[in-house]
Scaffold this motif. Structure first.
Motif, PDB file in Angstrom:
ATOM      1  N   VAL A  14      -3.020   5.411  17.019  1.00 13.91           N
ATOM      2  CA  VAL A  14      -2.521   4.042  17.215  1.00 13.91           C
ATOM      3  C   VAL A  14      -2.177   3.427  15.860  1.00 13.91           C
ATOM      4  N   HIS A  15      -3.062   3.590  14.885  1.00  6.54           N
ATOM      5  CA  HIS A  15      -2.801   3.038  13.552  1.00  6.54           C
ATOM      6  C   HIS A  15      -1.559   3.674  12.913  1.00  6.54           C
ATOM      7  N   LEU A  16      -1.469   5.003  12.971  1.00  6.76           N
ATOM      8  CA  LEU A  16      -0.340   5.683  12.330  1.00  6.76           C
ATOM      9  C   LEU A  16       0.997   5.356  12.988  1.00  6.76           C
ATOM     10  N   VAL A  58       0.822  -1.220   0.000  1.00  5.55           N
ATOM     11  CA  VAL A  58       0.000   0.000   0.000  1.00  5.55           C
ATOM     12  C   VAL A  58       0.851   1.262   0.000  1.00  5.55           C
ATOM     13  N   VAL A  59       1.834   1.336   0.876  1.00  3.16           N
ATOM     14  CA  VAL A  59       2.648   2.545   1.023  1.00  3.16           C
ATOM     15  C   VAL A  59       3.826   2.520   0.060  1.00  3.16           C
ATOM     16  N   GLU A 107       1.011   7.767   5.615  1.00  5.35           N
ATOM     17  CA  GLU A 107       0.119   8.924   5.739  1.00  5.35           C
ATOM     18  C   GLU A 107      -1.242   8.474   6.253  1.00  5.35           C
ATOM     19  N   GLY A 108      -2.018   9.404   6.748  1.00  6.88           N
ATOM     20  CA  GLY A 108      -3.336   9.102   7.285  1.00  6.88           C
ATOM     21  C   GLY A 108      -4.260   8.450   6.266  1.00  6.88           C
ATOM     22  N   TYR A 109      -4.176   8.865   5.017  1.00 12.10           N
ATOM     23  CA  TYR A 109      -5.055   8.296   3.986  1.00 12.10           C
ATOM     24  C   TYR A 109      -4.690   6.850   3.635  1.00 12.10           C
ATOM     25  N   ASP A 110      -3.524   6.380   4.059  1.00 12.18           N
ATOM     26  CA  ASP A 110      -3.133   4.980   3.818  1.00 12.18           C
ATOM     27  C   ASP A 110      -3.871   4.017   4.748  1.00 12.18           C
TER      28      ASP A 110
END
Length: 193
Positions: free
Chosen positions: A140-142, A21-22, A29-32
């Motif tokens: 937490v995700h980022l 994905v990245v 990034e947040g949109y990922d």
């Protein structure tokens, strides 16, 4: 991090998803985040096994009611034991195992943090729900995605990780995790990390 270090194949799966994905970008990034379902499953499984608050803030019954055969009197304080719910054999298959894949199964895929699914309410539900949960979930995700995208993680010694919890108002590891990061993307200068 402790659960992923104990389960290196699951850490590798998150890293592979991040690579897909990245890609070769130096940061997540947040949109990922919305395109990382396995990472989301890891976060949900971690909240299931290791909720920050083992007992949610108390609720007061507005009227007499019966729940699962128990009579709850008006004005009684009710505590929800998230730690026990996360380990309940009646709700979860193999409840003591770290299995993020359970949240990718059809029956569990729609379980979220918003208080609609009482099997997983680490931030509470209803009027007593934590108002900061959207920010908390995002962070937490980022942070986890950034740690796993940038580094491989190992233990400094061959010892096993002590996974015992220390109970209090907040749940924390009885023995702090010490981990060693090794950069995954060596083409970037060291200051990027």
């Amino acid at each position: 991090m402790a659960e992923l270090i104990r389960n290196p194949q699951k850490m590798k799966r998150v890293q592979e998803e991040l690579d897909d994905v990245v890609g070769l970008e130096p940061k997540v990034e947040g949109y990922d985040i919305d395109r990382l379902p396995y990472l989301d499953a890891v976060v949900k499984e971690t909240f299931r096994l290791h909720p920050a608050l083992p007992l949610l803030f108390p609720h007061t019954a507005e009227r007499d009611c019966e729940i699962e055969g128990y009579m709850i009197r008006k004005d009684a304080q009710v505590f929800v034991n998230m730690w026990a719910i996360g380990r309940a054999h009646t709700i979860w298959k193999e409840p003591f195992e770290f299995m993020p894949e359970r949240f990718l199964e059809e029956k569990n895929r729609e379980i979220d943090y918003k208080g609609h699914n009482f099997e997983l309410i680490p931030f509470g539900a209803g009027r007593r729900q934590c108002v900061g949960y959207p920010f908390g979930i995002c962070m937490v995700h980022l942070v986890l995605a950034s740690f796993l995208h940038s580094f491989d993680w190992t233990l400094p010694t061959r010892e096993q990780i002590d996974m015992r919890d220390e109970f209090g108002q907040m749940l924390k590891k009885a023995v702090q995790l010490t981990a060693v990061p090794k950069p995954r993307q060596l083409r970037y200068p060291h200051h990027v990390y």
